[in-house]
Structure formats: structure tokens, C-alpha cells
Design a protein around this motif. Structure first.
Motif, PDB file in Angstrom:
ATOM      1  N   ILE A 171      -3.252  -4.932 -11.657  1.00 54.84           N
ATOM      2  CA  ILE A 171      -2.892  -3.542 -11.376  1.00 54.84           C
ATOM      3  C   ILE A 171      -1.621  -3.517 -10.539  1.00 54.84           C
ATOM      4  N   TYR A 173       2.096  -0.654  -9.967  1.00 55.71           N
ATOM      5  CA  TYR A 173       2.622   0.661 -10.355  1.00 55.71           C
ATOM      6  C   TYR A 173       3.497   0.585 -11.600  1.00 55.71           C
ATOM      7  N   TRP A 176       1.095   0.609 -14.613  1.00 54.28           N
ATOM      8  CA  TRP A 176       0.035   1.608 -14.508  1.00 54.28           C
ATOM      9  C   TRP A 176      -0.209   2.316 -15.832  1.00 54.28           C
ATOM     10  N   ASP A 177       0.851   2.703 -16.509  1.00 49.66           N
ATOM     11  CA  ASP A 177       0.717   3.389 -17.794  1.00 49.66           C
ATOM     12  C   ASP A 177       1.173   2.528 -18.965  1.00 49.66           C
ATOM     13  N   ARG A 184      -3.985   1.377 -15.692  1.00 46.91           N
ATOM     14  CA  ARG A 184      -4.748   2.586 -15.370  1.00 46.91           C
ATOM     15  C   ARG A 184      -6.050   2.654 -16.176  1.00 46.91           C
ATOM     16  N   TYR A 187      -8.535   0.163 -14.877  1.00 46.07           N
ATOM     17  CA  TYR A 187      -9.021   0.635 -13.571  1.00 46.07           C
ATOM     18  C   TYR A 187     -10.073   1.723 -13.759  1.00 46.07           C
ATOM     19  N   GLU A 188      -9.801   2.664 -14.650  1.00 48.47           N
ATOM     20  CA  GLU A 188     -10.734   3.780 -14.873  1.00 48.47           C
ATOM     21  C   GLU A 188     -12.055   3.297 -15.464  1.00 48.47           C
TER      22      GLU A 188
END
Length: 375
Positions: A171, A173, A176-177, A184, A187-188
Motif C-alpha cells: 500500500i 499513495y 492507491w488507484d 485501495r 485494502y478495502e
């Protein structure tokens, strides 16, 4: 589970001597600085060459066992070329880790680098039940796994194995996408299954410590005194459910800096989150190969080239202009997964027929070959 300070010491990038081996004496200095600052979590692995031995000498022999938390990992796939053929071979890895470290037990024990065929090997060998037996015997306090694949596969594992105590995810930034890393989304999924998260690669192998110039300018404008690495680590550490953020520290300067801003950790403010969004938007401006790592092309390739992995390495080079790190990624995603490199391409075109992103794969693979293989 671990409830200490959130900065973990990743032991894959410990100081090295001129001959390439880990430097135990230099490592002792870093460990002392880290421990003196009140931090206690260390992460190594069976396949980190000599790391477990150095951790044993520099940490385990010099500190009371209850003063630190030690995590290591087994690798039933062992580079894929040397796959474990039985659970006995997996157990030999565990026994070797105990012997190398001298730790007596492991606070966290991970199945290493799951995803794709590596997960299948764990399933076929019964590694999940074996790991629980180690926990019941008191040789392991918590069982989890590190993961490099899609959110969909992560959910399959967590749904099938509710007994697992935690998960370790890549993970940061920048990813992230990302359509390939899926930081992300993974993580979700972990949050959905209420699994504590350990973060690896928060600084993306050091790349976010020296990001593209435009990104660095955004971060320095927001806080001239904060390092680029601190932004990346604080982003990851501030996510709900994150237990530890690992940093592969290899110098006293890095240890002092990281322990300073993580000692009394403060998550990013709303304004600082906005800065990170701007930094990510700047990264996204760089023209990259639009690969989503769907693996349709890989599954069609007659020569088993890890096309998606090749493109991950090329994209890293285009973003961060760090040839050493990009080359390591290229080897990791090809030879390291038991698949072929770009020079195995025979230009049959089967890959392009199934690519949902309509990438000119043969052309891009030739660029990968010229960049990373040459000759």
C-alpha cells in the motif's frame, strides 16, 4: 496482536558489505537506534538471503525475547524454480528460520508472496493447516500472509480462511488507484473481512523517497521540512485498520528520521490528504502502458512470458527514472515468478487478440527487451 508503535523495521534492505552480504555490525547500530526510540517490530523472511542470520545475531542474541516482535515468512514456491514438493519441505523452511534466528518462536508467521500459482501451491500442500498447527504448538503467535495479486483473489483467500490473523499488503499513495497493484481495492477487501493490515512498500521500494520532481515540489511546498518518505509512510500508517507500516531502513539517517516523525504518530490532516491527492494526480500524468494486469495475455502466451510484470517494471522506470529498482522489478516479475522474460517473445500476436486495453503488446515487449535485457 501487536499494539506497539506503527513503524516496523523491514529487514530485506539491511546494510551490506562490499561483497554484497549483510553487515551484522552496521545492522546492530540501526537496531539499537530503532529500539532506543521505543520501536519493536521486525520483519524478515526465509528467502531474504542471510537476513534471518543477521537478525539473529544483531537482535535476538542482544535483546530479551519479550522486548521485540519478530515476523518471518515461509515460501513454499521458493522462487517457483524450486517448488516445495511436500509439507515436510515447508517444515524444513520453518525449522531453518528458527535455527537461523534463534528466536524460539515467531510473533507473526507469514505465507510469503501469495497470489496466482503461489496460492495454489499452498492449497495443494496443505500449508494453511500446517501453519495453524504451529500456532497451536506455541511456535507461532499469529498466522497471516503477504500478498501480491488482485483484490478478487485476496477475497477468495480471506473467505476460505477465516482463521487467519492478519494480512500484509503493498500500500502506498502512488499505487492507491493502480489498476495493476490495486492498493485501495485490496485494502478495502481486508477491511471487509476485519483483518489487521501490515503495510509493505509504503515508499514503493524507496521510489517515493525521491519521487518525480513535480511531485517533490508539491510536497515541499506544503511542508519544506518534511521528507518525501515521511509523507508516504504517514499516508499508509493513517489508514484505519493498519497495524504496522514496514520501512526497509539501511542507514542510521533513515532510522533517525523515520523514528522521529513516527514516535508520536499523527495521521495526515484533511489538508495534507489533499496534498497527497495532488501528488498522485501529478504521477498519473506520466504516460504509462495502460496494463491492468488482467493476465488474459499471459494466459494466451505460448512461451509463458509475464507480460504484465514486464509492463509493471517499464512503468516504474518511466515514472521514477530509477533503472536499478526497475530492473529488480523486471527480474522479480519474470524469473522470480517462474515465467519468461520479454526476449522469449516470438511475436505470434495471440496476446494482442485478447487484450481488453488494446495495447500494442509486441511493440511494448520489444521496448522492455531493449531496456532490460539488451544484447
Amino acid at each position: 496482536m501487536y499494539t506497539g508503535k506503527k513503524l516496523g523495521f523491514g529487514c530485506m534492505r539491511l546494510p551490506r558489505k562490499a561483497d554484497g552480504t549483510f553487515d551484522a555490525e552496521a545492522t546492530k547500530e540501526l537496531i539499537d537506534l530503532y529500539m532506543d526510540a521505543g520501536f519493536t517490530y521486525f520483519d524478515t523472511a526465509y528467502v531474504y538471503q542471510n537476513s534471518e542470520e543477521v537478525v539473529g545475531e544483531a537482535l535476538v542474541k542482544r535483546y530479551p525475547r519479550d522486548s521485540f516482535r519478530l515476523a518471518t515468512k515461509c515460501s513454499p514456491w521458493h522462487g517457483i524454480q524450486d517448488i516445495c514438493k511436500s509439507i515436510d519441505e515447508v517444515d524444513k523452511q520453518f525449522q531453518a528460520s528458527l535455527e537461523r534466528t534463534g528466536a524460539g518462536y515467531f510473533d507473526n508467521y507469514l505465507l510469503h508472496n501469495l497470489g496466482e500459482s503461489r496460492t495454489r501451491i499452498c492449497n495443494e500442500l496443505g500449508v494453511w493447516d500446517w501453519a495453524q498447527e504451529k500456532k497451536e504448538a506455541g511456535l507461532v503467535k499469529n498466522v497471516g500472509f503477504s500478498f501480491h495479486s488482485s483484490a478478487e483473489e485476496l477475497e477468495e483467500i480471506l473467505k476460505a480462511h477465516p482463521e487467519l490473523d492478519f494480512v500484509q499488503l503493498q500500500i502506498n499513495y502512488a499505487d492507491w488507484d493502480s489498476l495493476s497493484i490495486q492498493s485501495r481495492k485490496c485494502y478495502e477487501v481486508a477491511r471487509k473481512y476485519d483483518k489487521p493490515i501490515i503495510v509493505m512498500e509504503p515508499v514503493k521500494g524507496g521510489l517515493l523517497a525521491s519521487p518525480p520532481k513535480a511531485v517533490e515540489e508539491i510536497l515541499k511546498e506544503a511542508d519544506p521540512d518534511a521528507s518525501c518518505a515521511s509523507w508516504a509512510i504517514r499516508f499508509a500508517a493513517g489508514l484505519e485498520g493498519v497495524m504496522v507500516v514496514l520501512s526497509g531502513m539501511s542507514s542510521a539517517e533513515q532510522v533517525k528520521e523515520n523514528t522521529a516523525f513516527m514516535h508520536d504518530f499523527q495521521p495526515l490532516t484533511r489538508e495534507e490528504q489533499g496534498v497527497i491527492v495532488r501528488a498522485r494526480e501529478e504521477i498519473n500524468k506520466v504516460p504509462l502502458i495502460p496494463c491492468t494486469s488482467c493476465f488474459y495475455c499471459v494466459n494466451e502466451c505460448p512461451n509463458n512470458i509475464n507480460i504484465a510484470g514486464c509492463f509493471t517494471a517499464m512503468n516504474a522506470l518511466r515514472l521514477y527514472h530509477n533503472m536499478e529498482t526497475a530492473a529488480q522489478l523486471e527480474m522479480l516479475h519474470t524469473v522470480g515468478t517462474g515465467r519468461q522474460r520479454a526476449d522469449a517473445c516470438v511475436e505470434c500476436g495471440k496476446c494482442e487478440k485478447v487484450c481488453p486495453q488494446h495495447i500494442s503488446i509486441r511493440k511494448e515487449l520489444e521496448e522492455v527487451r531493449k531496456t532490460f535485457i539488451r544484447g
